[in-house]
Write an enzyme that holds these catalytic residues in place. Structure first.
Site, PDB file in Angstrom:
ATOM      1  N   LEU A  28       0.829  -1.200   0.000  1.00 11.64           N
ATOM      2  CA  LEU A  28       0.000   0.000   0.000  1.00 11.64           C
ATOM      3  C   LEU A  28       0.869   1.256   0.000  1.00 11.64           C
ATOM      4  O   LEU A  28       2.087   1.188   0.153  1.00 11.64           O
ATOM      5  CB  LEU A  28      -0.923  -0.015   1.226  1.00 11.64           C
ATOM      6  CG  LEU A  28      -1.957  -1.167   1.212  1.00 11.64           C
ATOM      7  CD1 LEU A  28      -2.426  -1.499   2.608  1.00 11.64           C
ATOM      8  CD2 LEU A  28      -3.132  -0.798   0.324  1.00 11.64           C
TER       9      LEU A  28
ATOM     10  N   THR B 241       6.382   0.667   0.688  1.00 13.67           N
ATOM     11  CA  THR B 241       7.467   1.606   0.978  1.00 13.67           C
ATOM     12  C   THR B 241       6.902   2.679   1.892  1.00 13.67           C
ATOM     13  O   THR B 241       6.157   3.553   1.444  1.00 13.67           O
ATOM     14  CB  THR B 241       8.022   2.224  -0.317  1.00 13.67           C
ATOM     15  OG1 THR B 241       8.522   1.183  -1.156  1.00 13.67           O
ATOM     16  CG2 THR B 241       9.152   3.196  -0.006  1.00 13.67           C
TER      17      THR B 241
ATOM     18  N   LYS C 239      15.256   0.319   1.793  1.00 11.26           N
ATOM     19  CA  LYS C 239      14.507   0.647   0.573  1.00 11.26           C
ATOM     20  C   LYS C 239      14.616   2.143   0.259  1.00 11.26           C
ATOM     21  O   LYS C 239      14.769   2.533  -0.911  1.00 11.26           O
ATOM     22  CB  LYS C 239      13.037   0.254   0.743  1.00 11.26           C
ATOM     23  CG  LYS C 239      12.107   0.702  -0.388  1.00 11.26           C
ATOM     24  CD  LYS C 239      12.484   0.081  -1.726  1.00 11.26           C
ATOM     25  CE  LYS C 239      11.630   0.617  -2.879  1.00 11.26           C
ATOM     26  NZ  LYS C 239      10.226   0.223  -2.813  1.00 11.26           N
TER      27      LYS C 239
END
Length: 285
Positions: free
Chosen positions: A57, A88, A163
């Site tokens: 999401l 993320t 990330k």
């Protein structure tokens, strides 16, 4: 079940897993069923009886609501279920959610994917994972179905932090490529010849393989949206400020992304950063 979520679901189906999926968009559900998945009418219905609950999401608030809100996934998931979040999101929010789930006896991994939806669909996008090592080992078959390369990088929140680092470098690679190509094109150089020589030089980056032709052709059909990268950049700047890391180039990148979104390019592929630079040219040439 958006661009990335649908790619991950497709990989799991291909690997032989039964995947019940939910999305608020009916067309996403039809696409999921067409790929061999099982559509569900709510997060709870998707999670009922599932050993692993996965979310992909835009924000940590959405992840929390889908898991713990009304008719949320964890209302119906078994007591021994594991949550894997492929979103993320802010690392602190991810780690806080993991603590909240742990209080209910539910372990969580943050496992964001480092690449576009196209790369993810081909299992070319690495997955970096934060969480307890034993939970990571338990979920390894699922994670290996998502990507060819999976790496455990630390406790909860560490996957989300890694990330952001990857997306920072990747986004600036795209920006540098766009600026360099436009610099050459404005001097009258052939774009494809220029891209070829860039790939053969020490300036090479994977962004050239993935986004170079798109930038030259103006093909901005989305695999990863400009607006989504702006969201990630806002997270980078917030986390960087808290960590005392100087993100000067990223701050400039944010201004360009804001201009792109304001100019109607938010839903275009993130290669459209070259179109943002073009919009800064004072007069046609």
């Amino acid at each position: 079940m958006g661009l990335l979520g649908s790619a991950l679901a497709e990989n799991l189906i291909r690997a032989g897993f039964t995947v019940r999926g939910y999305d608020t968009a009916p067309e996403r559900m039809r696409e999921h069923e067409g790929r061999g998945g099982v559509p569900a009418h709510s997060p709870a219905a998707a999670a009922r009886g599932a050993t692993v609950v996965m979310t992909c999401l835009m924000t940590a608030d959405l992840v929390r609501d889908v898991l713990l809100g009304p008719d949320g996934a964890l209302d119906a998931a078994p007591s021994d279920a594991v949550v894997i979040d492929n979103s993320t999101v802010h690392p602190d929010a991810s780690a806080a959610l993991a603590v909240r789930l742990a209080a209910r006896g539910i372990p969580m991994l943050d496992a964001p994917v480092a690449g576009s939806s196209g790369q993810a669909r081909r299992r070319e996008a690495p997955v970096m994972v934060g969480g307890a090592p034993e939970v990571f080992a338990r979920c390894r078959p699922i994670l290996d179905a998502l990507a060819q390369r999976v790496r455990h990088v630390g406790p909860n929140g560490a996957g989300a932090r890694a990330k952001l680092v990857i997306n920072l470098v990747l986004g600036l690679n795209r920006l540098a490529l766009a600026e360099g190509l436009l610099f050459g094109l404005r001097q009258g150089l052939d774009g494809r010849a220029l891209l070829a020589i860039l790939k053969e030089s020490s300036a090479y980056s994977r962004a050239m393989d993935l986004k170079g032709e798109r930038m030259i052709e103006g093909n901005f059909q989305a695999e990863g949206k400009l607006a989504q990268h702006l969201k990630d950049v806002e997270l980078m700047l917030d986390v960087g400020h808290a960590a005392g890391a100087p993100l000067l180039a990223t701050a400039l990148h944010r201004q360009l992304l804001l201009a792109g979104v304001a100019g109607g390019l938010g839903d275009h592929d993130n290669s459209a950063i070259i179109a943002v630079l073009r919009s800064l040219i004072a007069a046609p040439r």
